[in-house]
Scaffold this active site. Sequence first.
Site, PDB file in Angstrom:
ATOM      1  N   SER A 147      -2.010 -10.949   6.591  1.00  0.00           N
ATOM      2  CA  SER A 147      -1.126 -11.504   6.193  1.00  0.00           C
ATOM      3  C   SER A 147      -0.442 -13.022   7.181  1.00  0.00           C
ATOM      4  O   SER A 147      -1.768 -13.340   7.415  1.00  0.00           O
ATOM      5  CB  SER A 147      -0.338 -10.399   6.972  1.00  0.00           C
ATOM      6  OG  SER A 147       1.539 -11.021   6.566  1.00  0.00           O
ATOM      7  N   TYR A 160       4.683  -5.335  11.189  1.00  0.00           N
ATOM      8  CA  TYR A 160       3.575  -5.354  10.868  1.00  0.00           C
ATOM      9  C   TYR A 160       3.015  -6.865  11.318  1.00  0.00           C
ATOM     10  O   TYR A 160       1.586  -6.584  11.366  1.00  0.00           O
ATOM     11  CB  TYR A 160       5.016  -6.117   9.213  1.00  0.00           C
ATOM     12  CG  TYR A 160       4.174  -6.685   8.500  1.00  0.00           C
ATOM     13  CD1 TYR A 160       3.879  -5.540   7.226  1.00  0.00           C
ATOM     14  CD2 TYR A 160       3.989  -8.094   8.402  1.00  0.00           C
ATOM     15  CE1 TYR A 160       2.923  -6.113   5.949  1.00  0.00           C
ATOM     16  CE2 TYR A 160       3.217  -8.364   6.752  1.00  0.00           C
ATOM     17  CZ  TYR A 160       3.115  -7.270   6.534  1.00  0.00           C
ATOM     18  OH  TYR A 160       2.294  -7.847   5.365  1.00  0.00           O
TER      19      TYR A 160
HETATM   20  P1  NAP Z   1       3.232  -3.545  -2.865  1.00  0.00           P
HETATM   21  O1  NAP Z   1       4.129  -3.940  -3.761  1.00  0.00           O
HETATM   22  O2  NAP Z   1       4.444  -2.918  -1.902  1.00  0.00           O
HETATM   23  O3  NAP Z   1       2.100  -2.484  -2.719  1.00  0.00           O
HETATM   24  C1  NAP Z   1       1.903  -1.958  -1.709  1.00  0.00           C
HETATM   25  C2  NAP Z   1       0.980  -0.723  -2.309  1.00  0.00           C
HETATM   26  O4  NAP Z   1       0.208   0.112  -1.826  1.00  0.00           O
HETATM   27  C3  NAP Z   1       1.788   0.305  -2.797  1.00  0.00           C
HETATM   28  O5  NAP Z   1       1.185   0.919  -3.751  1.00  0.00           O
HETATM   29  C4  NAP Z   1       2.068   1.197  -2.330  1.00  0.00           C
HETATM   30  O6  NAP Z   1       1.447   3.008  -2.824  1.00  0.00           O
HETATM   31  C5  NAP Z   1       0.427   1.545  -1.769  1.00  0.00           C
HETATM   32  N1  NAP Z   1       0.726   2.137  -0.475  1.00  0.00           N
HETATM   33  C6  NAP Z   1       1.220   2.123   0.488  1.00  0.00           C
HETATM   34  N2  NAP Z   1       1.250   3.313   1.383  1.00  0.00           N
HETATM   35  C7  NAP Z   1       0.159   3.624   1.314  1.00  0.00           C
HETATM   36  C8  NAP Z   1       0.059   4.884   1.486  1.00  0.00           C
HETATM   37  N3  NAP Z   1      -0.083   5.541   2.993  1.00  0.00           N
HETATM   38  N4  NAP Z   1      -2.363   5.858   1.103  1.00  0.00           N
HETATM   39  C9  NAP Z   1      -2.090   5.124  -0.530  1.00  0.00           C
HETATM   40  N5  NAP Z   1      -1.053   3.708  -0.936  1.00  0.00           N
HETATM   41  C10 NAP Z   1      -0.370   3.726  -0.246  1.00  0.00           C
HETATM   42  O7  NAP Z   1       2.685  -4.369  -1.696  1.00  0.00           O
HETATM   43  P2  NAP Z   1       1.900  -5.562  -1.912  1.00  0.00           P
HETATM   44  O8  NAP Z   1       2.894  -7.068  -2.097  1.00  0.00           O
HETATM   45  O9  NAP Z   1       1.427  -5.361  -3.325  1.00  0.00           O
HETATM   46  O10 NAP Z   1       0.772  -5.702  -0.689  1.00  0.00           O
HETATM   47  C11 NAP Z   1      -0.228  -5.233  -0.801  1.00  0.00           C
HETATM   48  C12 NAP Z   1      -0.992  -5.544   0.319  1.00  0.00           C
HETATM   49  O11 NAP Z   1      -0.736  -7.352   0.604  1.00  0.00           O
HETATM   50  C13 NAP Z   1      -0.454  -4.738   1.464  1.00  0.00           C
HETATM   51  O12 NAP Z   1      -1.245  -4.639   2.439  1.00  0.00           O
HETATM   52  C14 NAP Z   1       0.666  -6.449   2.757  1.00  0.00           C
HETATM   53  O13 NAP Z   1       0.936  -5.824   3.244  1.00  0.00           O
HETATM   54  C15 NAP Z   1      -0.470  -8.003   1.666  1.00  0.00           C
HETATM   55  N6  NAP Z   1       0.251  -8.814   2.308  1.00  0.00           N
HETATM   56  C16 NAP Z   1       1.660  -8.943   0.831  1.00  0.00           C
HETATM   57  C17 NAP Z   1       1.861 -10.451   0.641  1.00  0.00           C
HETATM   58  C18 NAP Z   1       2.989 -10.304   0.250  1.00  0.00           C
HETATM   59  O14 NAP Z   1       4.086 -11.444   0.586  1.00  0.00           O
HETATM   60  N7  NAP Z   1       3.734  -9.411  -1.165  1.00  0.00           N
HETATM   61  C19 NAP Z   1       1.609 -11.027   1.555  1.00  0.00           C
HETATM   62  C20 NAP Z   1       0.699 -10.796   2.784  1.00  0.00           C
HETATM   63  C21 NAP Z   1       0.286  -9.978   2.670  1.00  0.00           C
HETATM   64  P3  NAP Z   1       3.610   3.210  -2.926  1.00  0.00           P
HETATM   65  O15 NAP Z   1       4.402   2.553  -3.709  1.00  0.00           O
HETATM   66  O16 NAP Z   1       3.530   5.003  -3.622  1.00  0.00           O
HETATM   67  O17 NAP Z   1       4.102   3.167  -1.861  1.00  0.00           O
HETATM   68  C1  GCO Z   2       8.109 -10.491   5.680  1.00  0.00           C
HETATM   69  C2  GCO Z   2       6.913 -10.964   5.204  1.00  0.00           C
HETATM   70  C3  GCO Z   2       5.659 -10.978   5.079  1.00  0.00           C
HETATM   71  C4  GCO Z   2       4.731 -10.716   3.756  1.00  0.00           C
HETATM   72  C5  GCO Z   2       3.222 -11.404   4.039  1.00  0.00           C
HETATM   73  C6  GCO Z   2       3.348 -12.501   4.428  1.00  0.00           C
HETATM   74  O1  GCO Z   2       9.374 -10.268   5.370  1.00  0.00           O
HETATM   75  O2  GCO Z   2       8.050 -11.753   6.351  1.00  0.00           O
HETATM   76  O3  GCO Z   2       7.245  -9.192   3.972  1.00  0.00           O
HETATM   77  O4  GCO Z   2       5.061 -10.402   6.364  1.00  0.00           O
HETATM   78  O5  GCO Z   2       5.510  -9.558   3.047  1.00  0.00           O
HETATM   79  O6  GCO Z   2       3.112 -10.483   4.456  1.00  0.00           O
HETATM   80  O7  GCO Z   2       2.117 -13.221   4.304  1.00  0.00           O
END
Ligand code: NAP
Ligand code: GCO
Length: 267
Positions: A147, A160
């Site tokens: 992240s 986080y």
């Molecule tokens: P999301 O839309 O919330 O999807 C996360 C997925 O993880 C969901 O399918 C969720 O299932 C699953 N999950 C959560 N807890 C779990 C567990 N204990 N066992 C199995 N599955 C589980 O998130 P996303 O935005 O696609 O993010 C995916 C990854 O990228 C995460 O690690 C997040 O921190 C990272 N990330 C996201 C962003 C962003 O801007 N979106 C940026 C940087 C990093 P449920 O629906 O059942 O909870």
């Molecule tokens: C927040 C966001 C972030 C992003 C992401 C950034 O609340 O600042 O959710 O943490 O999801 O991980 O890279």
Amino acid sequence: MSILNNFSLEGKIALVTGASYGIGFSIASSYAKAGATVVFNDIKQELVDKGIAAYKEAGITAHGYVCDVTNEEQVNAMVAQIEKEVGVIDILVNNAGIIKRIPMVEMSAADFRQVIDVDLNAPFIVSKAVIPSMIKKGHGKIINICSMMSELGRETVSAYAAAKGGLKMLTKNICSEYGEFNIQCNGIGPGYIATPQTAPLREVQADGSKHPFDQFILAKTPANRWGEAEDLAGPAVFLASDASNFVNGHILYVDGGILAYIGKQPK
Ligand code: NAP
Ligand code: GCO
């Protein structure tokens, strides 16, 4: 032979955790398009079913399993079942993650622990479960979804940021410990990506204006837009493929330039 063959995932088996939608779904779909067999898990059966249907609609036959990645017993059982039913995992993407946006002094220790459990302990548990077979097979790719918060802090995301900072170091340590077995462990650090996880930060206001956080992110991002889950596809294929066989312990930030930028000068 074309250089593009180095990016092919033909014949590989990829497990992407928490990939019934969002970033995981996009990464897993790109792996299927590059030739891999896709395996994913989610906590609930209904989400696994929804995921399988979504992959099917995209022309992909995915193997879905119900498993909570924080539960070591469930993870070990799932990995054993995948090995039996699909084959040995060549590529693991630790994608499943949660966030809780709560000011630190108001956050309970239980909430803090839960975020660390899903975002840091689980990648340890799942990686630990797949590494022995990767060693036997003579190669493996592990990609941890980090992240901006692996590098930066901000209000309300202490747990986080602690977890994602830790995940960056777990990435470097897996590289250090298992690189000699031809295992490459790298991270992808997405910038701000439009998924359900960030939906509350993009909610249109009652008067029709953009959410203040939405405006803040646009001003912080040289690309002047939120990322889409599809923006992660190319980097994810690269890190899963032979094209990255000497790239190890690296975090590839895919952020539209956020980490390079000091921010917009006030007018
Ligand atoms: P999301 O839309 O919330 O999807 C996360 C997925 O993880 C969901 O399918 C969720 O299932 C699953 N999950 C959560 N807890 C779990 C567990 N204990 N066992 C199995 N599955 C589980 O998130 P996303 O935005 O696609 O993010 C995916 C990854 O990228 C995460 O690690 C997040 O921190 C990272 N990330 C996201 C962003 C962003 O801007 N979106 C940026 C940087 C990093 P449920 O629906 O059942 O909870
Ligand atoms: C927040 C966001 C972030 C992003 C992401 C950034 O609340 O600042 O959710 O943490 O999801 O991980 O890279």
